[in-house]
Design an enzyme around this catalytic site. Structure first.
Site, mmCIF file in Angstrom:
data_model
loop_
_atom_site.group_PDB
_atom_site.id
_atom_site.type_symbol
_atom_site.label_atom_id
_atom_site.label_comp_id
_atom_site.label_asym_id
_atom_site.label_seq_id
_atom_site.Cartn_x
_atom_site.Cartn_y
_atom_site.Cartn_z
ATOM 1 N N GLY A 49 5.644 54.595 -26.960
ATOM 2 C CA GLY A 49 6.730 55.079 -26.006
ATOM 3 C C GLY A 49 8.294 54.740 -27.185
ATOM 4 O O GLY A 49 8.993 55.234 -27.096
ATOM 5 N N GLU A 103 10.606 48.138 -24.717
ATOM 6 C CA GLU A 103 10.219 49.703 -23.791
ATOM 7 C C GLU A 103 10.998 50.818 -24.075
ATOM 8 O O GLU A 103 12.086 50.710 -24.275
ATOM 9 C CB GLU A 103 10.277 48.644 -22.338
ATOM 10 C CG GLU A 103 9.002 48.048 -22.214
ATOM 11 C CD GLU A 103 7.794 49.759 -21.894
ATOM 12 O OE1 GLU A 103 7.600 50.608 -22.198
ATOM 13 O OE2 GLU A 103 7.100 49.264 -20.732
ATOM 14 N N ASP A 104 10.753 51.928 -23.590
ATOM 15 C CA ASP A 104 10.950 53.064 -23.379
ATOM 16 C C ASP A 104 11.494 52.759 -22.446
ATOM 17 O O ASP A 104 12.995 53.803 -22.403
ATOM 18 C CB ASP A 104 10.156 54.246 -23.813
ATOM 19 C CG ASP A 104 9.274 54.463 -23.131
ATOM 20 O OD1 ASP A 104 9.038 53.148 -22.745
ATOM 21 O OD2 ASP A 104 7.919 55.591 -23.601
ATOM 22 N N ASP A 107 10.501 52.381 -15.400
ATOM 23 C CA ASP A 107 9.705 53.207 -14.291
ATOM 24 C C ASP A 107 9.531 52.871 -12.643
ATOM 25 O O ASP A 107 10.652 51.952 -12.105
ATOM 26 C CB ASP A 107 9.132 54.494 -14.218
ATOM 27 C CG ASP A 107 9.213 55.723 -13.491
ATOM 28 O OD1 ASP A 107 10.178 56.002 -12.874
ATOM 29 O OD2 ASP A 107 8.124 56.331 -13.669
ATOM 30 N N LYS A 135 15.389 53.949 -14.899
ATOM 31 C CA LYS A 135 15.431 54.660 -13.794
ATOM 32 C C LYS A 135 15.784 53.923 -12.273
ATOM 33 O O LYS A 135 14.594 53.668 -11.485
ATOM 34 C CB LYS A 135 14.161 55.284 -13.661
ATOM 35 C CG LYS A 135 13.735 56.526 -15.210
ATOM 36 C CD LYS A 135 12.139 57.351 -14.226
ATOM 37 C CE LYS A 135 12.108 58.112 -15.085
ATOM 38 N NZ LYS A 135 11.175 58.727 -15.740
ATOM 39 N N PHE A 156 11.819 63.049 -15.060
ATOM 40 C CA PHE A 156 11.016 62.894 -16.201
ATOM 41 C C PHE A 156 11.276 62.957 -16.971
ATOM 42 O O PHE A 156 11.659 64.206 -17.400
ATOM 43 C CB PHE A 156 9.708 63.855 -15.546
ATOM 44 C CG PHE A 156 8.692 63.698 -16.099
ATOM 45 C CD1 PHE A 156 7.739 62.086 -16.852
ATOM 46 C CD2 PHE A 156 8.741 64.032 -17.513
ATOM 47 C CE1 PHE A 156 6.688 61.564 -17.180
ATOM 48 C CE2 PHE A 156 7.173 64.484 -18.208
ATOM 49 C CZ PHE A 156 6.249 62.322 -18.660
ATOM 50 N N VAL A 157 11.020 62.400 -18.274
ATOM 51 C CA VAL A 157 12.505 63.352 -19.275
ATOM 52 C C VAL A 157 11.170 62.564 -20.924
ATOM 53 O O VAL A 157 9.838 62.299 -20.582
ATOM 54 C CB VAL A 157 13.675 61.701 -19.775
ATOM 55 C CG1 VAL A 157 14.054 62.552 -18.648
ATOM 56 C CG2 VAL A 157 13.323 60.468 -19.729
ATOM 57 N N ASP A 163 6.783 61.225 -24.022
ATOM 58 C CA ASP A 163 5.583 62.053 -24.384
ATOM 59 C C ASP A 163 5.849 62.960 -22.899
ATOM 60 O O ASP A 163 5.501 62.351 -21.746
ATOM 61 C CB ASP A 163 3.988 61.707 -24.876
ATOM 62 C CG ASP A 163 3.717 60.784 -23.970
ATOM 63 O OD1 ASP A 163 3.727 59.803 -23.367
ATOM 64 O OD2 ASP A 163 1.892 61.765 -23.294
ATOM 65 N N ARG A 169 7.410 63.181 -28.358
ATOM 66 C CA ARG A 169 7.663 61.847 -28.539
ATOM 67 C C ARG A 169 8.155 62.252 -30.654
ATOM 68 O O ARG A 169 9.120 61.914 -30.502
ATOM 69 C CB ARG A 169 6.520 61.725 -29.756
ATOM 70 C CG ARG A 169 5.364 61.281 -28.159
ATOM 71 C CD ARG A 169 4.566 59.591 -28.355
ATOM 72 N NE ARG A 169 3.595 59.481 -27.451
ATOM 73 C CZ ARG A 169 3.153 59.018 -26.452
ATOM 74 N NH1 ARG A 169 4.684 58.147 -26.394
ATOM 75 N NH2 ARG A 169 2.497 58.500 -25.260
#
Ligand code: IMP
Ligand code: MG
Length: 178
Positions: A49, A103-104, A107, A135, A156-157, A163, A169
């Site tokens: 990600g 990190e992307d 969560d 988040k 959720f994105v 993805d 992606r």
């Protein structure tokens, strides 16, 4: 700005534009460069990600930089499975290096907890984390997220590296589930 996109069975609407992502990443790059001034930085990129964020953030750093990769995943569909799989653990010796985990999105924090426990990080001089997205409503851990691109709600994105079951992606903007 782009329109609604369909990935598999779900529809996603535009959320954060590529332009706004790039502006924020430049700011983060300046902040990190300032904080680590005169030090070499080892970027530990969490695949898959974070690949686009890492590419743009590394280019925004005015620092001597090394880059390594680790492949982790805990997601299936649109929710975390809680079980983390690791491939490609970094082979380099991180002894006495300043490590910045890239990190992307953070969560629940399960992935971050797993990363922080990695044996290879124990000898590092310092370990910090930079995440494009955070988040806070979903976060269940206490590790500080030192550098955050955007705080977002527990939605959720996809896009810009993130993805949904393998798709999305390559989208240049960030989209959220409709
Ligand atoms: P955590 O372990 O629950 O913190 O989840 C972290 C990982 O789950 C991230 O690195 C992503 O790979 C994935 N993830 C979490 N939220 C999303 C999302 O909204 N879209 C896509 N992937 C996500
Ligand atoms: Mg990830």
């Amino acid at each position: 700005m782009s329109k609604v996109v369909q990935l598999h069975d779900l529809f996603f609407e535009p959320y954060i534009s590529h332009f706004d992502l790039q502006q924020r990443i430049k700011e983060l790059g300046n902040e990190i460069s300032h904080d680590y001034a005169n030090n070499r930085l080892y970027l530990l990129v969490v695949l898959s990600g974070a690949y686009r964020f890492a590419a743009d953030l590394s280019g925004a750093l005015q620092l001597e930089t090394e880059i390594g990769f680790i492949k982790l995943h805990s997601y299936s569909g649109t929710s975390s499975t809680g079980v983390i799989h690791a491939q490609l653990p970094p082979s380099e010796d991180l002894k006495d290096k300043h490590v910045l985990i890239i990190e992307d999105v953070v969560d629940t924090g399960n992935t971050l907890e797993y990363l922080m426990g990695l044996e290879v990080l124990k000898a590092a001089k310092s370990v910090k984390i930079a995440s494009l997205l955070f988040k806070p409503d979903a976060y269940k851990k206490d590790y500080p997220i030192h550098y955050q691109g955007f705080e977002i709600p527990d939605h959720f994105v996809v896009g810009y590296g993130l993805d949904y079951n393998g798709l999305g992606r390559n989208l240049n903007d960030l989209f959220q589930l409709k």
